[in-house]
Motif scaffolding. Structure first.
Motif, PDB file in Angstrom:
ATOM      1  N   GLY A  24       0.770  -1.236   0.000  1.00  8.14           N
ATOM      2  CA  GLY A  24       0.000   0.000   0.000  1.00  8.14           C
ATOM      3  C   GLY A  24       0.798   1.281   0.000  1.00  8.14           C
ATOM      4  N   TRP A  25       2.124   1.197  -0.239  1.00 10.08           N
ATOM      5  CA  TRP A  25       2.928   2.415  -0.272  1.00 10.08           C
ATOM      6  C   TRP A  25       2.773   3.116  -1.615  1.00 10.08           C
ATOM      7  CZ3 TRP A  25       5.447   4.292   3.960  1.00 10.08           C
ATOM      8  CH2 TRP A  25       5.545   3.429   5.061  1.00 10.08           C
ATOM      9  N   ASP A  26       2.514   4.430  -1.556  1.00  7.19           N
ATOM     10  CA  ASP A  26       2.289   5.240  -2.754  1.00  7.19           C
ATOM     11  C   ASP A  26       3.634   5.631  -3.359  1.00  7.19           C
ATOM     12  OD1 ASP A  26       1.765   7.226  -4.643  1.00  7.19           O
ATOM     13  OD2 ASP A  26       0.081   8.047  -3.500  1.00  7.19           O
ATOM     14  N   SER A  27       3.871   5.189  -4.596  1.00  5.03           N
ATOM     15  CA  SER A  27       5.165   5.442  -5.241  1.00  5.03           C
ATOM     16  C   SER A  27       5.388   6.920  -5.538  1.00  5.03           C
ATOM     17  CB  SER A  27       5.262   4.639  -6.547  1.00  5.03           C
ATOM     18  OG  SER A  27       4.253   5.043  -7.454  1.00  5.03           O
ATOM     19  N   MET A  28       4.326   7.720  -5.613  1.00  5.70           N
ATOM     20  CA  MET A  28       4.466   9.136  -5.956  1.00  5.70           C
ATOM     21  C   MET A  28       4.795  10.008  -4.739  1.00  5.70           C
ATOM     22  SD  MET A  28       4.119   9.244  -9.192  1.00  5.70           S
ATOM     23  CE  MET A  28       3.891  11.002  -9.483  1.00  5.70           C
ATOM     24  N   THR A  29       4.199   9.693  -3.587  1.00  7.68           N
ATOM     25  CA  THR A  29       4.329  10.586  -2.434  1.00  7.68           C
ATOM     26  C   THR A  29       5.063   9.978  -1.243  1.00  7.68           C
ATOM     27  OG1 THR A  29       2.187   9.870  -1.545  1.00  7.68           O
ATOM     28  CG2 THR A  29       2.194  11.776  -3.030  1.00  7.68           C
ATOM     29  N   GLN A  30       5.169   8.654  -1.189  1.00  9.92           N
ATOM     30  CA  GLN A  30       5.715   8.031   0.019  1.00  9.92           C
ATOM     31  C   GLN A  30       7.038   7.296  -0.206  1.00  9.92           C
ATOM     32  OE1 GLN A  30       2.097   5.748   1.109  1.00  9.92           O
ATOM     33  NE2 GLN A  30       2.062   7.003   2.965  1.00  9.92           N
ATOM     34  N   ILE A  31       7.432   7.119  -1.454  1.00 11.09           N
ATOM     35  CA  ILE A  31       8.658   6.368  -1.751  1.00 11.09           C
ATOM     36  C   ILE A  31       9.623   7.264  -2.516  1.00 11.09           C
ATOM     37  CG2 ILE A  31       9.663   4.355  -2.901  1.00 11.09           C
ATOM     38  CD1 ILE A  31       6.901   3.013  -2.714  1.00 11.09           C
ATOM     39  N   ARG A  32      10.821   7.437  -1.988  1.00 14.63           N
ATOM     40  CA  ARG A  32      11.870   8.165  -2.718  1.00 14.63           C
ATOM     41  C   ARG A  32      13.094   7.269  -2.831  1.00 14.63           C
ATOM     42  NH1 ARG A  32      13.609  13.562  -0.181  1.00 14.63           N
ATOM     43  NH2 ARG A  32      15.046  13.486  -1.946  1.00 14.63           N
ATOM     44  N   GLN A  33      13.626   7.189  -4.053  1.00 14.24           N
ATOM     45  CA  GLN A  33      14.822   6.386  -4.284  1.00 14.24           C
ATOM     46  C   GLN A  33      16.052   7.283  -4.406  1.00 14.24           C
ATOM     47  OE1 GLN A  33      14.551   2.933  -7.023  1.00 14.24           O
ATOM     48  NE2 GLN A  33      12.474   3.661  -7.490  1.00 14.24           N
ATOM     49  N   GLU A  34      17.204   6.687  -4.117  1.00 15.09           N
ATOM     50  CA  GLU A  34      18.504   7.385  -4.239  1.00 15.09           C
ATOM     51  C   GLU A  34      18.464   8.744  -3.537  1.00 15.09           C
ATOM     52  OE1 GLU A  34      21.481   6.264  -5.622  1.00 15.09           O
ATOM     53  OE2 GLU A  34      20.377   4.375  -5.490  1.00 15.09           O
ATOM     54  N   VAL A  35      18.193   8.720  -2.242  1.00 14.40           N
ATOM     55  CA  VAL A  35      18.086   9.948  -1.458  1.00 14.40           C
ATOM     56  C   VAL A  35      19.484  10.327  -0.955  1.00 14.40           C
ATOM     57  CG1 VAL A  35      17.044  11.067   0.543  1.00 14.40           C
ATOM     58  CG2 VAL A  35      15.738   9.368  -0.775  1.00 14.40           C
ATOM     59  N   LYS A  36      20.018  11.403  -1.516  1.00 15.26           N
ATOM     60  CA  LYS A  36      21.363  11.857  -1.145  1.00 15.26           C
ATOM     61  C   LYS A  36      21.256  12.740   0.094  1.00 15.26           C
ATOM     62  CE  LYS A  36      25.426  14.209  -3.057  1.00 15.26           C
ATOM     63  NZ  LYS A  36      25.943  15.022  -4.177  1.00 15.26           N
ATOM     64  N   ALA A  57      20.989   6.935   0.193  1.00 14.22           N
ATOM     65  CA  ALA A  57      20.096   5.918   0.747  1.00 14.22           C
ATOM     66  C   ALA A  57      19.280   5.335  -0.402  1.00 14.22           C
ATOM     67  CB  ALA A  57      19.184   6.538   1.800  1.00 14.22           C
ATOM     68  N   ASP A  58      19.232   4.016  -0.501  1.00 12.36           N
ATOM     69  CA  ASP A  58      18.538   3.378  -1.635  1.00 12.36           C
ATOM     70  C   ASP A  58      17.071   3.794  -1.689  1.00 12.36           C
ATOM     71  OD1 ASP A  58      20.777   2.068  -2.563  1.00 12.36           O
ATOM     72  OD2 ASP A  58      20.431   0.294  -1.340  1.00 12.36           O
ATOM     73  N   ILE A  59      16.376   3.670  -0.562  1.00 16.49           N
ATOM     74  CA  ILE A  59      14.951   4.029  -0.503  1.00 16.49           C
ATOM     75  C   ILE A  59      14.656   4.642   0.862  1.00 16.49           C
ATOM     76  CG2 ILE A  59      12.567   3.161  -0.527  1.00 16.49           C
ATOM     77  CD1 ILE A  59      13.510   0.880  -2.316  1.00 16.49           C
ATOM     78  N   VAL A  60      13.915   5.748   0.863  1.00 19.10           N
ATOM     79  CA  VAL A  60      13.383   6.301   2.108  1.00 19.10           C
ATOM     80  C   VAL A  60      11.868   6.323   1.984  1.00 19.10           C
ATOM     81  CG1 VAL A  60      13.282   8.303   3.651  1.00 19.10           C
ATOM     82  CG2 VAL A  60      15.433   7.721   2.519  1.00 19.10           C
ATOM     83  N   LEU A  61      11.196   5.856   3.018  1.00 20.26           N
ATOM     84  CA  LEU A  61       9.732   5.846   3.052  1.00 20.26           C
ATOM     85  C   LEU A  61       9.240   6.997   3.926  1.00 20.26           C
ATOM     86  CD1 LEU A  61       9.027   2.020   3.524  1.00 20.26           C
ATOM     87  CD2 LEU A  61       9.149   3.330   1.397  1.00 20.26           C
ATOM     88  N   TYR A  62       8.167   7.656   3.482  1.00 18.95           N
ATOM     89  CA  TYR A  62       7.637   8.828   4.183  1.00 18.95           C
ATOM     90  C   TYR A  62       6.156   8.639   4.507  1.00 18.95           C
ATOM     91  CZ  TYR A  62      11.826  11.228   2.434  1.00 18.95           C
ATOM     92  OH  TYR A  62      13.117  11.600   2.150  1.00 18.95           O
ATOM     93  N   HIS A  63       5.739   9.215   5.652  1.00 15.98           N
ATOM     94  CA  HIS A  63       4.304   9.334   5.913  1.00 15.98           C
ATOM     95  C   HIS A  63       3.748  10.431   5.015  1.00 15.98           C
ATOM     96  CE1 HIS A  63       0.456   9.615   7.929  1.00 15.98           C
ATOM     97  NE2 HIS A  63       0.693  10.893   8.212  1.00 15.98           N
ATOM     98  N   LYS A  64       4.435  11.592   5.066  1.00 20.50           N
ATOM     99  CA  LYS A  64       4.220  12.715   4.161  1.00 20.50           C
ATOM    100  C   LYS A  64       5.612  13.219   3.815  1.00 20.50           C
ATOM    101  CE  LYS A  64       0.748  15.487   4.755  1.00 20.50           C
ATOM    102  NZ  LYS A  64      -0.130  16.551   5.308  1.00 20.50           N
ATOM    103  N   PRO A  65       5.744  14.092   2.802  1.00 17.91           N
ATOM    104  CA  PRO A  65       7.093  14.524   2.397  1.00 17.91           C
ATOM    105  C   PRO A  65       7.942  15.120   3.515  1.00 17.91           C
ATOM    106  CG  PRO A  65       5.511  15.123   0.714  1.00 17.91           C
ATOM    107  CD  PRO A  65       4.708  14.593   1.868  1.00 17.91           C
ATOM    108  N   ASN A  66       7.290  15.657   4.565  1.00 17.80           N
ATOM    109  CA  ASN A  66       8.051  16.258   5.653  1.00 17.80           C
ATOM    110  C   ASN A  66       8.285  15.309   6.828  1.00 17.80           C
ATOM    111  OD1 ASN A  66       5.147  16.648   5.948  1.00 17.80           O
ATOM    112  ND2 ASN A  66       5.629  17.650   7.871  1.00 17.80           N
TER     113      ASN A  66
END
Length: 812
Positions: A24-36, A57-66
């Motif tokens: 159920g993780w949203d790829s647009m708002t909750q998943i960021r790849q290659e986070v420098k 970081a390979d992947i960071v998961l967020y509740h919201k962008p902040n």
């Protein structure tokens, strides 16, 4: 599909992301790849600086962008499932998140800081936690209440550009929002100069304002330049709801108010503009540079904070002041977050520095007048030994000023005559004399533009008018600014490459502020590091444990406790300067100064000046001025900021030796790795990442040496061969005869390229596209005709490199 042959990227794409999607993780708002998260520390040696490569970081998961929640670190399937865990824990520490996952595509190792009973467990791909599960666990871990959530979950400002808070800014923002949402009404943020305190403050205010938790906000500063920079830059999104308080009028129609203390109060009752509104008018007050005037309990500026005592108050500072009389922590409480200069340099967000310490004979040995000697103004000079602390305060020696100016000029000519430079002097008089000496020593530069050197002090309107041009990277002039106090804080000089210290500095607070003038990085203009030219031993403060540590309360030296002639606290009292805890020359601005107050070098603060009481007439206070004294440089040494955050004196050869020996304990270990490597450039790049700056090493040891020979010679004391000598040795062996004519031409040309430029010329196939080899055809034609195909060409290159390094030295 054989997982063992898949790359790390394949594992992420084919296994990890599908598992996240299924949960159920949203790829647009909750998943960021290659986070420098870091920029990469800058290593400086000689006149060169390079960034160390940093991983993302390979992947960071967020509740919201902040609100980051978790880190996922992936590895190829040939590795054990939990191999990436330690790396993930490091990223999680930076992001302040409790959930870390490591995976090789078979499943996950789940590190859960919220569950002490089972910190690390293995879970299947299909059992990855849902966003709701991690969010609930996160809220329990943080201890959030339902009432806090609307404030905590309010988004930060996002204008759609690439700019978003760095990891430490996000921590500072979130920890401040958390504290305020939990009803904490006094908050202290400590962030090193150049790390974006004002941008961080803007995001805090934005979120509280948008959540309607705080409706009327006051941003307080003590210098016009700070208020105007804030309004025009970081706070610009507030637009029409924002105003700058001028004319001692508070307009209640606006929601965000920016103000100088001086515009809100004064010694007379009619000047106290803040009383135009009720004490509960402001919900939130942010105090910039809170270590200055507002820190002291008896400061006239503290009355503003006390009047609006019901408002939440946030103090921002790079240098908290902690003494028996002045304490940020007593007022605001312990910092909710601290980001230090050392952390900023290690992360690559702040510029490292090298220090050039210059010792003058007159400073170390002192100077004593002859019996009855008079100065240039006919004053009889008091008979005593004058030392470094006296010069340009009690006693002016023209030749000393000249030698300092000559040293500055020589350094700039040797490095970059157009490098933005700030020269910190003891007072306005000193700044003017230094300006004049530098002008006379740089006639060619001054002829091009008479603003090459400018005095920028509180009393000089022409100089102050040039401040914006000095800090603007697009403006070449002024190049050199002489000052005393006006530029110690709040001057965002991103491209400042040289900070000159010819000022007595004992205050750690002031020292950090001055060093902060050079710590900003600007990649666009090639500003990655800066130099400190120190004539007053001020950089000895780098060795003080308080330099980058937690401030401790210290005893205050009272004016009456000091009896020697250089009673600085007494002088400060005369000049309207509050006695400073560290027996310093730091000025605490107050409400009786002009609009641009806050500068000890203002005309007010220098009315009396510094000098000595005349024994014959104690009503006169003078500064002696002499000429005709011989002044010489005794020593000049260069120190570098090392990996432990200490200043060390060493050559780049010493640094390289230590760096390489950490990876290769012997010459045999190095030569084996070199010979076994398919690409020598890979080893060269690896050592560069570890901090070996090849350009600087070549400058110091020899430009005609291959990296292999540089290391063998510098690290393992072997006699080196030049690239030309290695190339000639290969040609003498005549081993090319086994190849076709075309192949021999190619290999012979590659040897010449190696002799000219190095091993990377051999290993890059681009060399086949340029003269003279391009005359033989395109790349594939050359490879096919000369070698029969790409594998055979690569084999020929390996054999060529083996021949080149067959003469490599071996340890006994």
């Amino acid at each position: 599909m054989d997982k063992k042959h898949l790359t790390e990227t394949d594992i992420i794409t084919k296994f990890i992301l599908p598992a996240l999607g299924s949960s159920g993780w949203d790829s647009m708002t909750q998943i960021r790849q290659e986070v420098k998260l870091r920029d990469g520390k800058v290593i400086v040696r000689g006149q060169m600086g390079v960034r160390k490569t940093v991983k993302s970081a390979d992947i960071v998961l967020y509740h919201k962008p902040n609100i980051p929640l978790a880190v996922i670190e992936a590895k190829a399937n040939k590795h054990e499932i939990g191999k990436g865990m330690q790396q993930g824990l490091d990223y999680a520490r930076l992001l302040d998140v409790p959930f870390i996952f490591a995976s090789n595509g078979d499943g996950f190792i789940f590190h859960d800081k919220t569950n002490p009973a089972a910190i690390e467990t293995e879970i299947r791909l299909e059992d990855f936690p849902t966003p709701e599960q991690l969010w609930q666990k996160f809220c329990l871990w943080k201890g959030y209440t339902e009432a806090q959530l609307p404030i905590i979950t309010q988004d930060y400002y996002d204008d759609g550009s690439d700019k978003s808070p760095r990891y430490y800014q996000l921590q500072a923002i979130n920890k401040t929002i958390e504290a305020i949402s939990a009803a904490q009404d006094r908050v202290l943020l400590v962030m090193a100069t150049g790390t974006g305190k004002t941008y961080t403050a803007f995001q805090i205010i934005w979120r509280l304002w948008k959540a309607r938790e705080k409706k009327r906000i006051l941003f307080l500063a003590d210098r016009n330049v700070l208020v105007d920079q804030t309004r025009i830059n970081d706070f610009q999104p507030f637009g029409a709801v924002m105003t700058k308080i001028t004319g001692r009028t508070v307009d209640p129609a606006y929601e965000v108010h920016l103000a100088l203390y001086q515009a809100l109060t004064g010694p007379e009752e009619h000047q106290k503009a803040y009383k135009q509104v009720d004490p509960d008018f402001f919900d939130l007050i942010v105090i910039d540079e809170c270590h200055r005037g507002s820190a002291a309990e008896d400061s006239a500026w503290r009355e503003i904070l006390e009047y609006f005592g019901s408002a939440t108050q946030i103090g921002l500072t790079a240098t908290p002041k902690e003494t028996d009389e002045v304490s940020n922590i007593d007022y605001f409480g312990e910092p909710v977050y601290t980001y230090s200069l050392k952390e900023g340099i290690e992360d690559g967000f702040l510029a490292p520095y090298k220090v050039v310490r210059v010792d003058l004979d007159v400073d170390l040995q002192g100077w004593r007048p002859t019996k009855g000697q008079v100065d240039n103004n006919g004053e009889v000079i008091q008979d005593r030994i004058y030392n470094q602390k006296d010069f340009d305060r009690t006693l002016v020696i023209d030749e000393r000023t000249q030698v300092v100016a000559e040293t500055i000029t020589a350094y700039l000519k040797r490095t970059d005559p157009m490098a933005k430079t700030i020269v910190f002097c003891n007072d306005i008089n000193h700044a003017e004399r230094m300006r004049r000496a530098l002008v006379n020593l740089n006639p060619e530069q001054v002829a091009k533009n008479d603003k090459y050197v400018m005095k920028i002090t509180g009393d000089d309107e022409l100089g102050k008018a040039q401040l914006d041009s000095f800090i603007n990277p697009k403006k070449a002039y002024p190049v050199i600014a002489t000052t005393s106090e006006l530029m110690t804080t709040g001057v965002d000089a991103k491209t400042c490459k040289l900070v000159v210290l010819d000022q007595n500095i004992q205050s750690m607070t002031k020292f950090k502020q001055i060093i902060g003038r050079g710590t900003r990085i600007d990649d666009r203009y090639g500003k990655l590091w800066f130099s400190i030219l120190d004539f007053k031993k001020a950089t000895e403060l780098f060795a003080d444990e308080r330099f980058d540590g937690i401030p401790e309360k210290i005893m205050v030296t009272k004016p009456g406790d000091i009896t020697d002639e250089g009673n600085q606290d007494f002088l400060d009292e005369l000049n309207g300067v509050e006695p400073d805890t560290e027996h310093t020359d730091e000025y605490t601005p107050d409400s009786n100064l002009s609009d641009d107050a806050g500068a000890y070098d203002s005309a007010t603060a220098n009315t009396i000046g510094e000098g000595a009481w005349n024994d014959a007439d104690e009503s006169r206070y003078i500064k002696y001025h002499v000429s005709g004294v011989t002044v010489k440089k005794l020593a000049e040494r260069v120190q570098y900021y090392d990996s432990d955050g200490k200043l060390v004196t060493e050559s780049f050869k010493d640094y390289t030796r230590k760096t390489v020996q950490k990876q290769f304990t012997s010459l045999d270990a190095f030569t084996r790795k070199w010979q076994d490597s398919e690409r020598k450039q890979a080893i060269i790049d690896e050592l560069a990442e570890a901090g070996v700056i090849w350009e600087a090493l070549s400058e110091e040891v020899g430009k005609d040496l291959d990296p292999f020979d540089l290391i063998c010679h510098v690290v393992f004391d072997q006699p080196p061969l030049t690239r030309q000598e290695r190339a000639n040795n290969v040609k003498k062996r005549n081993y090319f005869t086994k190849y076709s004519d075309t192949a021999q031409t190619v290999l012979d040309t590659l040897l010449d390229k190696y002799a000219d430029a190095g091993v990377h010329e051999i290993e890059s196939m681009d060399v086949l596209k340029v003269k003279p080899l391009d005359q033989l055809g395109n790349t594939m034609q050359i490879i096919k005709k000369g070698f029969g195909g790409k594998p055979q060409y690569q084999q020929a290159i390996s054999e060529l490199e083996a021949e080149l390094y067959s003469d490599e030295p071996r340890s006994a």
